[in-house]
Design a protein around this motif. Structure first.
Motif, PDB file in Angstrom:
ATOM      1  N   THR A  58       0.847  -1.180   0.000  1.00 30.21           N
ATOM      2  CA  THR A  58       0.000   0.000   0.000  1.00 30.21           C
ATOM      3  C   THR A  58       0.889   1.238   0.000  1.00 30.21           C
ATOM      4  OG1 THR A  58      -1.889   1.122   1.055  1.00 30.21           O
ATOM      5  CG2 THR A  58      -0.220   0.145   2.520  1.00 30.21           C
ATOM      6  N   HIS A  59       0.284   2.402   0.040  1.00 29.73           N
ATOM      7  CA  HIS A  59       1.023   3.668  -0.082  1.00 29.73           C
ATOM      8  C   HIS A  59       0.431   4.684   0.891  1.00 29.73           C
ATOM      9  CE1 HIS A  59       2.084   1.867  -3.990  1.00 29.73           C
ATOM     10  NE2 HIS A  59       0.797   1.615  -4.081  1.00 29.73           N
ATOM     11  N   PRO A  60       1.221   5.600   1.403  1.00 23.65           N
ATOM     12  CA  PRO A  60       0.705   6.621   2.328  1.00 23.65           C
ATOM     13  C   PRO A  60       0.056   7.790   1.601  1.00 23.65           C
ATOM     14  CG  PRO A  60       3.070   6.850   2.139  1.00 23.65           C
ATOM     15  CD  PRO A  60       2.695   5.654   1.299  1.00 23.65           C
ATOM     16  N   ILE A  61      -0.937   7.483   0.740  1.00 25.83           N
ATOM     17  CA  ILE A  61      -1.576   8.546  -0.033  1.00 25.83           C
ATOM     18  C   ILE A  61      -2.564   9.345   0.820  1.00 25.83           C
ATOM     19  CG2 ILE A  61      -1.290   7.381  -2.240  1.00 25.83           C
ATOM     20  CD1 ILE A  61      -4.213   6.458  -2.010  1.00 25.83           C
ATOM     21  N   CYS A  62      -2.994   8.764   1.943  1.00 24.38           N
ATOM     22  CA  CYS A  62      -3.873   9.441   2.885  1.00 24.38           C
ATOM     23  C   CYS A  62      -3.731   8.696   4.211  1.00 24.38           C
ATOM     24  CB  CYS A  62      -5.328   9.438   2.397  1.00 24.38           C
ATOM     25  SG  CYS A  62      -6.061   7.786   2.284  1.00 24.38           S
ATOM     26  N   ASP A  63      -4.332   9.229   5.261  1.00 23.18           N
ATOM     27  CA  ASP A  63      -4.197   8.590   6.570  1.00 23.18           C
ATOM     28  C   ASP A  63      -4.748   7.170   6.561  1.00 23.18           C
ATOM     29  OD1 ASP A  63      -3.019  10.846   7.594  1.00 23.18           O
ATOM     30  OD2 ASP A  63      -4.862  11.658   8.462  1.00 23.18           O
ATOM     31  N   ALA A  64      -5.858   6.964   5.880  1.00 22.52           N
ATOM     32  CA  ALA A  64      -6.471   5.632   5.859  1.00 22.52           C
ATOM     33  C   ALA A  64      -5.582   4.627   5.138  1.00 22.52           C
ATOM     34  CB  ALA A  64      -7.839   5.706   5.195  1.00 22.52           C
ATOM     35  N   ALA A  65      -5.046   5.012   3.982  1.00 22.72           N
ATOM     36  CA  ALA A  65      -4.186   4.104   3.224  1.00 22.72           C
ATOM     37  C   ALA A  65      -2.874   3.851   3.954  1.00 22.72           C
ATOM     38  CB  ALA A  65      -3.917   4.674   1.836  1.00 22.72           C
ATOM     39  N   PRO A  88      -4.394  14.184  -6.836  1.00 21.08           N
ATOM     40  CA  PRO A  88      -4.431  14.881  -5.548  1.00 21.08           C
ATOM     41  C   PRO A  88      -3.487  14.295  -4.501  1.00 21.08           C
ATOM     42  CG  PRO A  88      -6.661  14.538  -6.368  1.00 21.08           C
ATOM     43  CD  PRO A  88      -5.737  13.745  -7.254  1.00 21.08           C
ATOM     44  N   VAL A  89      -2.930  13.111  -4.756  1.00 19.97           N
ATOM     45  CA  VAL A  89      -2.107  12.476  -3.727  1.00 19.97           C
ATOM     46  C   VAL A  89      -0.620  12.515  -4.064  1.00 19.97           C
ATOM     47  CG1 VAL A  89      -3.961  11.007  -2.894  1.00 19.97           C
ATOM     48  CG2 VAL A  89      -2.508  10.186  -4.746  1.00 19.97           C
ATOM     49  N   GLN A  90      -0.235  13.241  -5.115  1.00 20.63           N
ATOM     50  CA  GLN A  90       1.178  13.503  -5.347  1.00 20.63           C
ATOM     51  C   GLN A  90       1.426  14.990  -5.190  1.00 20.63           C
ATOM     52  OE1 GLN A  90       3.028  14.037  -9.088  1.00 20.63           O
ATOM     53  NE2 GLN A  90       4.724  12.637  -8.662  1.00 20.63           N
ATOM     54  N   HIS A  91       2.483  15.322  -4.478  1.00 16.12           N
ATOM     55  CA  HIS A  91       2.786  16.727  -4.196  1.00 16.12           C
ATOM     56  C   HIS A  91       4.006  17.132  -5.015  1.00 16.12           C
ATOM     57  CE1 HIS A  91      -0.082  16.233  -0.974  1.00 16.12           C
ATOM     58  NE2 HIS A  91       0.607  15.196  -0.546  1.00 16.12           N
ATOM     59  N   ASP A  92       3.751  17.864  -6.081  1.00 21.77           N
ATOM     60  CA  ASP A  92       4.812  18.278  -6.993  1.00 21.77           C
ATOM     61  C   ASP A  92       4.533  19.727  -7.388  1.00 21.77           C
ATOM     62  OD1 ASP A  92       6.579  18.740  -9.099  1.00 21.77           O
ATOM     63  OD2 ASP A  92       6.461  16.677  -9.829  1.00 21.77           O
ATOM     64  N   LEU A  93       5.391  20.637  -6.947  1.00 21.99           N
ATOM     65  CA  LEU A  93       5.175  22.064  -7.196  1.00 21.99           C
ATOM     66  C   LEU A  93       5.200  22.398  -8.676  1.00 21.99           C
ATOM     67  CD1 LEU A  93       7.358  23.588  -4.322  1.00 21.99           C
ATOM     68  CD2 LEU A  93       4.866  23.283  -4.385  1.00 21.99           C
ATOM     69  N   ARG A  94       5.775  21.512  -9.485  1.00 22.09           N
ATOM     70  CA  ARG A  94       5.822  21.753 -10.936  1.00 22.09           C
ATOM     71  C   ARG A  94       4.487  21.426 -11.596  1.00 22.09           C
ATOM     72  NH1 ARG A  94      10.603  17.739 -12.102  1.00 22.09           N
ATOM     73  NH2 ARG A  94       9.166  16.530 -10.816  1.00 22.09           N
ATOM     74  N   ALA A 151     -15.811  15.010  -9.511  1.00 19.28           N
ATOM     75  CA  ALA A 151     -16.389  14.012  -8.621  1.00 19.28           C
ATOM     76  C   ALA A 151     -15.425  13.711  -7.476  1.00 19.28           C
ATOM     77  CB  ALA A 151     -16.689  12.729  -9.393  1.00 19.28           C
ATOM     78  N   ALA A 152     -15.971  13.137  -6.430  1.00 16.11           N
ATOM     79  CA  ALA A 152     -15.144  12.687  -5.310  1.00 16.11           C
ATOM     80  C   ALA A 152     -15.849  11.530  -4.631  1.00 16.11           C
ATOM     81  CB  ALA A 152     -14.900  13.815  -4.309  1.00 16.11           C
ATOM     82  N   PRO A 173      -8.627  13.701   0.293  1.00 16.84           N
ATOM     83  CA  PRO A 173      -7.919  14.349  -0.813  1.00 16.84           C
ATOM     84  C   PRO A 173      -8.859  14.773  -1.942  1.00 16.84           C
ATOM     85  CG  PRO A 173      -6.745  12.381  -0.104  1.00 16.84           C
ATOM     86  CD  PRO A 173      -8.072  12.364   0.588  1.00 16.84           C
ATOM     87  N   GLY A 174      -9.810  13.899  -2.295  1.00 13.84           N
ATOM     88  CA  GLY A 174     -10.727  14.218  -3.381  1.00 13.84           C
ATOM     89  C   GLY A 174     -11.651  15.365  -3.054  1.00 13.84           C
TER      90      GLY A 174
END
Length: 391
Positions: free
Chosen positions: A110-117, A308-314, A336-337, A343-344
């Motif tokens: 899994t991945h830390p894309i949000c607190d639940a994940a 929404p779950v990747q943070h890239d200033l570019r 949609a969300a 995040p959505g």
């Protein structure tokens, strides 16, 4: 790795396009995962990975079947007791699939894309004896060290995959898998090019069915399927209709029900979307020379889409959405969300503000994978589309 190809789909090569779509839907809605079961019966092992992005090439190079774990429209009767109340559905139903034996894995990531994940890996690991890992994708994609960090993270994960597979993964193994996945990404780009330029040939529901199958097949078989389907799509006799062109945004993690996509397709031409964006995350071919692990890491950072779950200033997300709308020549957007998706839901606010500033019409909605009633959505979306068409 199997010495002879294991075919996970029933014979489809000579079937007409409509039958391929029908079979794809039946397979996607079968929560017993027939392709996974067939793979395991042939002696194969399975790596399940949660949304959004995972470098499947590594698992593929080891001879494992990568399975995109994306929940299911089922009741999470056993998984619910492992979580708090106010969480999105996909977290609970993904674990439910494993707890009830609907899907059997040999490893889970899994991945830390949000607190639940972020917590899903530990909860999964307390319930199963096979390895459960978290892949820590770079939180600061703009760091000069991000690519090296990610290459090392992939290498760490590679060691666990090798233990599960019972074999080492060579650079040549990785290069072969990268080429197969490069082919897959090219075919999916062709599919989406048809959606953008001739959307009357391919609805959002149909494109979704073809892409989603890749999450439960070996990519070699998925490539063959896409080639066959693309050839038949090009021969379709459908003609342009008077529908608005829209972009659908909000399908990066939990997936909307197929019936919801069908309703949308009846009223709009969806010319681009972020459904299952992890499977289409890399936008260009991954390099096939040099260090394959570094090539995968650099592709994730430098040749990729946005979510929404990747943070890239570019890649400011509002600007990326506006760019997606412009490039697809869309007239409006559906924002949609998934219910309870932080995040959505957060991005809905930012997207709405950006669209208003650019005088682009938008329709906001929420969904849940287990939704079965769409009468209100259909009525509201029909009104929205007619306002754009006739006023």
């Amino acid at each position: 790795m199997h010495d002879t190809p294991v075919h996970l789909l029933d014979a489809w090569e000579d079937r007409p396009l409509e039958e391929i779509f029908a079979a794809a839907r039946e397979l996607l809605e079968d929560d017993s995962f027939p392709t996974v079961r067939r793979w395991r019966e042939a002696g194969g092992k399975v790596l399940g990975h949660f949304q959004v992005y995972f470098p499947e090439e590594i698992a593929h190079a080891a001879g494992l079947l990568p399975l995109k774990v994306r929940g299911a429209p089922i009741e999470a009767s056993r998984a619910t007791s492992r979580f708090g109340s106010y969480l999105c559905s996909i977290i609970k139903t993904s674990l439910e699939l494993a707890l009830t034996g609907r899907v059997e894995l040999d490893m889970f990531v899994t991945h830390p894309i949000c607190d639940a994940a972020r917590g899903l890996g530990a909860i999964w690991g307390r319930n199963f004896t096979y390895p459960c890992q978290i892949l820590y994708l770079p939180q600061n994609a703009n760091s000069g060290y991000a690519a090296q960090y990610l290459r090392d993270e992939y290498d760490r994960l590679k060691g666990d995959i090798e233990q599960v597979a019972g074999r080492s993964i060579t650079d040549e193994d990785l290069r072969r898998s990268i080429e197969i996945y490069n082919q897959n990404r090219r075919l999916m780009r062709e599919l989406y090019a048809i959606k953008r330029t001739r959307p009357w040939l391919l609805s959002i529901e149909e494109a979704y069915l073809l892409v989603a199958l890749g999450g439960m097949l070996r990519r070699e078989e998925h490539n063959d399927l896409l080639r066959t389907a693309l050839a038949q799509i090009e021969q379709r006799q459908a003609r342009p209709r008077d529908k608005i062109r829209i972009v659908f945004e909000g399908g990066f993690c939990e997936q909307p029900p197929l019936d919801m996509l069908h309703i949308i397709s009846q009223l709009c031409f969806v010319v681009d979307d972020d459904l299952l964006i992890g499977m289409r995350w890399i936008l260009e071919d991954v390099a096939d020379q040099g260090d394959p692990m570094m090539n995968l890491a650099e592709a994730y950072l430098e040749k990729s889409s946005y979510s929404p779950v990747q943070h890239d200033l570019r890649k400011p997300k509002e600007e990326m959405l506006l760019q997606r709308i412009r490039e697809a020549k869309a007239e409006a957007a559906i924002i949609a969300a998934a219910k309870m998706c932080e995040p959505g839901l957060d991005e809905q606010v930012a997207y709405a503000k950006a669209l208003e500033e650019h005088n682009i019409a938008y329709f906001i909605t929420e969904f849940e994978e287990s939704m079965t009633s769409f009468d209100q959505l259909q009525m509201q979306l029909e009104t929205f589309a007619e306002n754009i068409l006739f006023f």
